[in-house]
Design a protein around this motif. Structure first.
Motif, PDB file in Angstrom:
ATOM      1  N   GLU A  73       0.840  -1.194   0.000  1.00 46.29           N
ATOM      2  CA  GLU A  73       0.000   0.000   0.000  1.00 46.29           C
ATOM      3  C   GLU A  73       0.875   1.244   0.000  1.00 46.29           C
ATOM      4  O   GLU A  73       2.006   1.204   0.484  1.00 46.29           O
ATOM      5  N   ILE A  74       0.328   2.356  -0.492  1.00 47.79           N
ATOM      6  CA  ILE A  74       1.007   3.629  -0.246  1.00 47.79           C
ATOM      7  C   ILE A  74       0.828   3.946   1.244  1.00 47.79           C
ATOM      8  O   ILE A  74      -0.114   3.464   1.880  1.00 47.79           O
ATOM      9  N   PRO A  75       1.749   4.731   1.825  1.00 43.18           N
ATOM     10  CA  PRO A  75       1.625   5.063   3.250  1.00 43.18           C
ATOM     11  C   PRO A  75       0.252   5.681   3.536  1.00 43.18           C
ATOM     12  O   PRO A  75      -0.203   6.541   2.780  1.00 43.18           O
ATOM     13  N   ALA A  76      -0.393   5.232   4.601  1.00 45.74           N
ATOM     14  CA  ALA A  76      -1.765   5.666   4.882  1.00 45.74           C
ATOM     15  C   ALA A  76      -2.121   5.396   6.326  1.00 45.74           C
ATOM     16  O   ALA A  76      -1.460   4.615   7.007  1.00 45.74           O
ATOM     17  N   GLY A  77      -3.174   6.037   6.768  1.00 37.56           N
ATOM     18  CA  GLY A  77      -3.670   5.773   8.112  1.00 37.56           C
ATOM     19  C   GLY A  77      -4.920   6.570   8.364  1.00 37.56           C
ATOM     20  O   GLY A  77      -5.316   7.410   7.550  1.00 37.56           O
ATOM     21  N   LYS A  78      -5.555   6.281   9.498  1.00 35.28           N
ATOM     22  CA  LYS A  78      -6.816   6.980   9.751  1.00 35.28           C
ATOM     23  C   LYS A  78      -6.571   8.280  10.541  1.00 35.28           C
ATOM     24  O   LYS A  78      -5.547   8.431  11.214  1.00 35.28           O
ATOM     25  N   LEU A  79      -7.516   9.187  10.411  1.00 36.33           N
ATOM     26  CA  LEU A  79      -7.446  10.454  11.140  1.00 36.33           C
ATOM     27  C   LEU A  79      -7.598  10.224  12.631  1.00 36.33           C
ATOM     28  O   LEU A  79      -8.452   9.453  13.065  1.00 36.33           O
ATOM     29  N   GLU A  80      -6.785  10.925  13.417  1.00 34.72           N
ATOM     30  CA  GLU A  80      -6.985  10.940  14.869  1.00 34.72           C
ATOM     31  C   GLU A  80      -8.136  11.910  15.177  1.00 34.72           C
ATOM     32  O   GLU A  80      -8.421  12.796  14.378  1.00 34.72           O
ATOM     33  N   PRO A  81      -8.804  11.747  16.333  1.00 35.89           N
ATOM     34  CA  PRO A  81      -9.916  12.651  16.650  1.00 35.89           C
ATOM     35  C   PRO A  81      -9.487  14.120  16.580  1.00 35.89           C
ATOM     36  O   PRO A  81      -8.474  14.502  17.171  1.00 35.89           O
ATOM     37  N   GLY A  82     -10.228  14.912  15.821  1.00 39.85           N
ATOM     38  CA  GLY A  82      -9.961  16.347  15.723  1.00 39.85           C
ATOM     39  C   GLY A  82      -8.786  16.722  14.834  1.00 39.85           C
ATOM     40  O   GLY A  82      -8.446  17.901  14.704  1.00 39.85           O
ATOM     41  N   GLU A  83      -8.142  15.729  14.244  1.00 41.62           N
ATOM     42  CA  GLU A  83      -6.934  15.999  13.460  1.00 41.62           C
ATOM     43  C   GLU A  83      -7.293  16.497  12.056  1.00 41.62           C
ATOM     44  O   GLU A  83      -8.188  15.967  11.409  1.00 41.62           O
ATOM     45  N   ASN A  84      -6.569  17.481  11.605  1.00 45.20           N
ATOM     46  CA  ASN A  84      -6.678  18.014  10.258  1.00 45.20           C
ATOM     47  C   ASN A  84      -6.054  17.007   9.269  1.00 45.20           C
ATOM     48  O   ASN A  84      -4.978  16.477   9.539  1.00 45.20           O
ATOM     49  N   PRO A  85      -6.687  16.745   8.112  1.00 45.51           N
ATOM     50  CA  PRO A  85      -6.117  15.773   7.173  1.00 45.51           C
ATOM     51  C   PRO A  85      -4.679  16.101   6.745  1.00 45.51           C
ATOM     52  O   PRO A  85      -3.849  15.188   6.618  1.00 45.51           O
ATOM     53  N   ASP A  86      -4.356  17.381   6.545  1.00 41.17           N
ATOM     54  CA  ASP A  86      -2.984  17.749   6.139  1.00 41.17           C
ATOM     55  C   ASP A  86      -1.978  17.302   7.205  1.00 41.17           C
ATOM     56  O   ASP A  86      -0.922  16.733   6.889  1.00 41.17           O
ATOM     57  N   ASP A  87      -2.298  17.565   8.479  1.00 35.86           N
ATOM     58  CA  ASP A  87      -1.403  17.171   9.578  1.00 35.86           C
ATOM     59  C   ASP A  87      -1.298  15.651   9.660  1.00 35.86           C
ATOM     60  O   ASP A  87      -0.234  15.085   9.906  1.00 35.86           O
TER      61      ASP A  87
END
Lengths: 183, 183
Positions: A73-87
């Protein structure tokens, strides 16, 4: 009414886990009849198409429990609570590959499987990597490799790459290369 | 051990619905520690990139309950129990668009979201459509439209198309057109 929209009548929470938040809702269909809808609520995710100095695509080899297999896979992961997608994209890139980057460009956002889930995937591109040290989550185990685009295209063709976002990434790189060639 | 593989210790069924079959498993990680994995088992799905006589891409406009919105997608649907993906693709194409076809080519299979689901999507291509009459499922409401490739590319760029398999389909058509142009 537009003849397409469904209306929520009631909602029942079935399960709330670390990733999956499952509801079964009763809905009113456009024709006035009722039905049920199963919905997996998901925090959303990010993925990064990361190209190194040699023009190679960074992929991670990772065991994925739902498939009982190791997948590229390309590097990936899920958003942490409240996290901005760019960060989140910068964080996942660094955690999984050890790389930071000078510039990160958002290229797309799309729903992975809109029939049953609201998972929205944000995809980024970078070719300005600054190499560093991988630092994974406690329950995360993966290997990073750098793959030549022609090899990655072959890997899609012969099904060694069979992850949706990674197939998308290889297509994106092909289109980008075509465009550079003919400009 | 390869240093990546996780091993199932126990499995608990949480929910079995019409689409979603949810399990929470206890697993042994490569480092010997334990963790849990949430898995949405899915029957798998098919999607068809269907190009009509005018070279336009068939898209369906459909309300998707998980997103609470109307979305453009290529014709698609989930596998019926025991159904072969090839048969499923022909069936979904005809149900949703009314079209049969002379030739149907399988072009890819990939996992939609391998982090939490085993949904495998089989994607087909056809440009040999035979037009007929739409016949939808009882709880299915959708509109078919035929979109020029250049317009579809614009729709991806300005986020009117934001479904993973449809973004894939538009890139596939772009690459196919590039190849035809330069051959």
């Amino acid at each position: 009414m537009d003849g397409l929209t469904e209306k929520k009548k009631s909602s029942k929470e079935i399960f709330k886990g670390r990733i999956v938040h499952l509801f079964v809702d009763n809905v009113l269909l456009p024709n006035g009849q009722e039905s049920t809808r199963e919905v997996v609520k998901h925090p959303g995710a990010v993925a990064v198409i990361a190209v190194n100095k040699e023009g190679k695509l960074l992929l991670v080899r990772q065991y994925r429990y739902p498939l009982d297999g190791i997948i590229y896979e390309i590097p990936a992961g899920k958003l942490e609570p409240g996290e901005n997608p760019d960060d989140s994209a910068l964080r996942e890139l660094e955690e999984e590959t050890g790389c930071q980057c000078e510039r990160l460009e958002k290229i797309a956002s799309f729903y992975s499987s809109p029939g049953f889930s609201d998972e929205l995937l944000h995809v980024y591109f970078t070719d300005s990597l600054i190499e560093g040290k991988q630092h994974l989550d406690q329950d995360e185990f993966l290997e990073v490799c750098a793959i030549d685009l022609n090899e990655a295209i072959k890997m899609v063709e012969d099904h060694r790459i069979y992850d949706a976002k990674t197939v998308y990434a290889v297509q994106y790189m092909q289109l980008r290369e075509n465009q550079n060639k003919h400009n």
